[in-house]
Every structure is written in C-alpha cells, then in structure tokens.
Design a protein around this motif. Structure first.
Motif, PDB file in Angstrom:
ATOM      1  N   UNK A 160      13.653  29.164   7.419  1.00  0.00           N
ATOM      2  CA  UNK A 160      14.761  29.609   6.567  1.00  0.00           C
ATOM      3  C   UNK A 160      14.893  28.626   5.421  1.00  0.00           C
ATOM      4  N   UNK A 161      14.778  29.140   4.190  1.00  0.00           N
ATOM      5  CA  UNK A 161      14.842  28.286   3.008  1.00  0.00           C
ATOM      6  C   UNK A 161      16.009  28.744   2.143  1.00  0.00           C
ATOM      7  N   UNK A 162      17.032  27.914   2.037  1.00  0.00           N
ATOM      8  CA  UNK A 162      18.211  28.236   1.225  1.00  0.00           C
ATOM      9  C   UNK A 162      18.082  27.523  -0.110  1.00  0.00           C
ATOM     10  N   UNK A 163      17.202  28.059  -0.958  1.00  0.00           N
ATOM     11  CA  UNK A 163      16.945  27.426  -2.253  1.00  0.00           C
ATOM     12  C   UNK A 163      16.218  28.409  -3.155  1.00  0.00           C
ATOM     13  N   UNK A 164      16.376  28.220  -4.461  1.00  0.00           N
ATOM     14  CA  UNK A 164      15.646  29.022  -5.444  1.00  0.00           C
ATOM     15  C   UNK A 164      14.311  28.343  -5.712  1.00  0.00           C
ATOM     16  N   UNK A 165      13.304  28.694  -4.940  1.00  0.00           N
ATOM     17  CA  UNK A 165      12.007  28.044  -5.066  1.00  0.00           C
ATOM     18  C   UNK A 165      11.283  28.493  -6.325  1.00  0.00           C
ATOM     19  N   UNK A 166      10.431  27.599  -6.849  1.00  0.00           N
ATOM     20  CA  UNK A 166       9.512  28.001  -7.907  1.00  0.00           C
ATOM     21  C   UNK A 166       8.200  28.421  -7.269  1.00  0.00           C
ATOM     22  N   UNK A 167       7.191  28.710  -8.100  1.00  0.00           N
ATOM     23  CA  UNK A 167       5.922  29.218  -7.568  1.00  0.00           C
ATOM     24  C   UNK A 167       5.307  28.237  -6.570  1.00  0.00           C
ATOM     25  N   UNK A 168       5.235  26.960  -6.929  1.00  0.00           N
ATOM     26  CA  UNK A 168       4.640  25.971  -6.036  1.00  0.00           C
ATOM     27  C   UNK A 168       5.446  25.833  -4.755  1.00  0.00           C
ATOM     28  N   UNK A 169       6.771  25.906  -4.879  1.00  0.00           N
ATOM     29  CA  UNK A 169       7.610  25.827  -3.693  1.00  0.00           C
ATOM     30  C   UNK A 169       7.369  26.987  -2.740  1.00  0.00           C
ATOM     31  N   UNK A 170       7.285  28.198  -3.276  1.00  0.00           N
ATOM     32  CA  UNK A 170       6.982  29.353  -2.425  1.00  0.00           C
ATOM     33  C   UNK A 170       5.612  29.200  -1.775  1.00  0.00           C
ATOM     34  N   UNK A 171       4.640  28.752  -2.560  1.00  0.00           N
ATOM     35  CA  UNK A 171       3.282  28.611  -2.036  1.00  0.00           C
ATOM     36  C   UNK A 171       3.238  27.594  -0.900  1.00  0.00           C
ATOM     37  N   UNK A 172       3.937  26.493  -1.081  1.00  0.00           N
ATOM     38  CA  UNK A 172       3.992  25.466  -0.042  1.00  0.00           C
ATOM     39  C   UNK A 172       4.704  25.975   1.203  1.00  0.00           C
ATOM     40  N   UNK A 173       5.803  26.687   1.001  1.00  0.00           N
ATOM     41  CA  UNK A 173       6.552  27.205   2.147  1.00  0.00           C
ATOM     42  C   UNK A 173       5.737  28.229   2.919  1.00  0.00           C
ATOM     43  N   UNK A 174       5.000  29.072   2.214  1.00  0.00           N
ATOM     44  CA  UNK A 174       4.151  30.067   2.872  1.00  0.00           C
ATOM     45  C   UNK A 174       3.055  29.379   3.691  1.00  0.00           C
TER      46      UNK A 174
END
Length: 211
Positions: free
Chosen positions: A188-202
C-alpha cells in the motif's frame, strides 16, 4: 524477501535508494480481516491495462485531487510500457459534490465502453476545486456520446451509487486517509509517485510476491 530476486529486477546501485524512498509511504496492503478479493475483483470496478497481468494496481483517486492528476501520466506510461499490469480504478470522491459528479460521469461512461476516455479527460483538468461545468466540458471534448452518458448516469444511478459506497467502505477498511493511494500487489503506497517511483514499487511488489 529474496534479495537475489530484487537484484535481478533492479540495478544494484538503484536498489537502496528505491527502497528508502518508498519506505515512508509503504506498508502491507491487506491486514487481517480485510476482504482482498472484494477489493481486487469487484465486477463493477473499471479495469485497464492487461486484465490478465501478473500484478494488480488498485488506484483510489479523486478527480479534484491535484496529486492524483500529477501521478496519472506516469502510472499510465508504466502500465503501457510494462504490459503485465492490471489496473483497478476505485473512484473515491471525497473532495466535495463536484468530485462525486465527476465519478458519476466516469462510471456512467463505462456503459458505452468509454470509462478510460472520460477518466483521462477528468484527470487532465489542471488544478483543484474543479466545478461540475468544467468537468462536463472536458468530458464532452473527449468524444463520448453525451446524450447516452446522461441517460446511463440516470438509468444506472443505483449501481453507480452502490459501487461508490463499496469503494468508500473499502477505503475505510484499509484505513485510507486521503488520495491518492495505490495498492501495488501486496504493498500500500499513500503517495503521488512519479514514473521511477511506480517502477520501483512494481519491482518491489513482484519481488515480495516471489519471496
């Protein structure tokens, strides 16, 4: 977590910053007693991306949330480039009557197969506190059949209302405090991720799922 699996998915030099940057916003998505299947597989919830993907992202969003709008293009880009992500859209209008109206328009568009178009149109309006009239203009410009949209909004009022209530109940069960929130696999990620953030979380979610 299998460190070797993670290292295979992320460059070694990027691994530590990735996990550190996500840590303040990340926790387990589903605590004991939460019906994960109801959240992941609501038959009325709009789906985009690859419906048979190996990872599901559940996005709790509000069309008057500027942080949701900031994250949307990067999420869309990653889903397209990855090709193996299933996205479940949870319209969660918590920022006033106009937010509810926007969610109703988007969900009504689902009945003519145009949820994605209306979703993108509403997310593309800059700023916050967007009035209903501005939302309607953006939706009309998206190319949907406006006559049918209004008919479907009225005819399916009960179904749309019930879905929005389920989304609200699920958000409450998850302890969500505001938008956006992304359930990325088991995270669960409560944040407005950028592209790199989404990629890392995935990558982190996939690695955790295999550990």
């Amino acid at each position: 977590m299998d460190r070797r699996t993670l290292l295979a998915l992320l460059p070694a030099v990027a691994l530590a910053p990735a996990l550190l940057s996500l840590a303040p916003h990340t926790e387990e998505a589903f605590a004991q007693g939460i019906d994960a299947n109801a959240i992941l597989n609501d038959p009325e919830a709009p789906i985009s991306g690859n419906p048979k993907g190996d990872l599901t992202i559940v996005a709790f969003l509000d069309y008057n949330c500027p942080f949701c709008k900031k994250a949307e293009p990067d999420l869309t880009r990653l889903v397209k480039e990855d090709g193996r992500i299933r996205v479940v859209h949870k319209d969660w209008p918590i920022l006033g009557d106009a937010s509810v109206y926007g969610a109703q328009l988007a969900l009504a568009a689902k009945y003519q197969g145009r949820y994605d178009a209306v979703h993108r149109a509403l997310m593309g309006i800059p700023g916050r506190k967007i009035p209903k009239e501005r939302m309607l203009e953006a939706v009309a410009a998206s190319g949907v059949d406006m006559g049918r949209l209004e008919e479907d909004r009225r005819a399916h009022q009960a179904e749309i209302g019930a879905l929005l209530q389920r989304n609200l109940d699920q958000a409450d069960a998850l302890g969500l405090q505001g938008t956006p929130v992304f359930l990325i696999g088991p995270l669960k990620v409560a944040a407005a991720l950028d592209y790199d953030g989404f990629k890392q979380a995935v990558a982190q979610a996939r690695a955790k799922g295999r550990s």
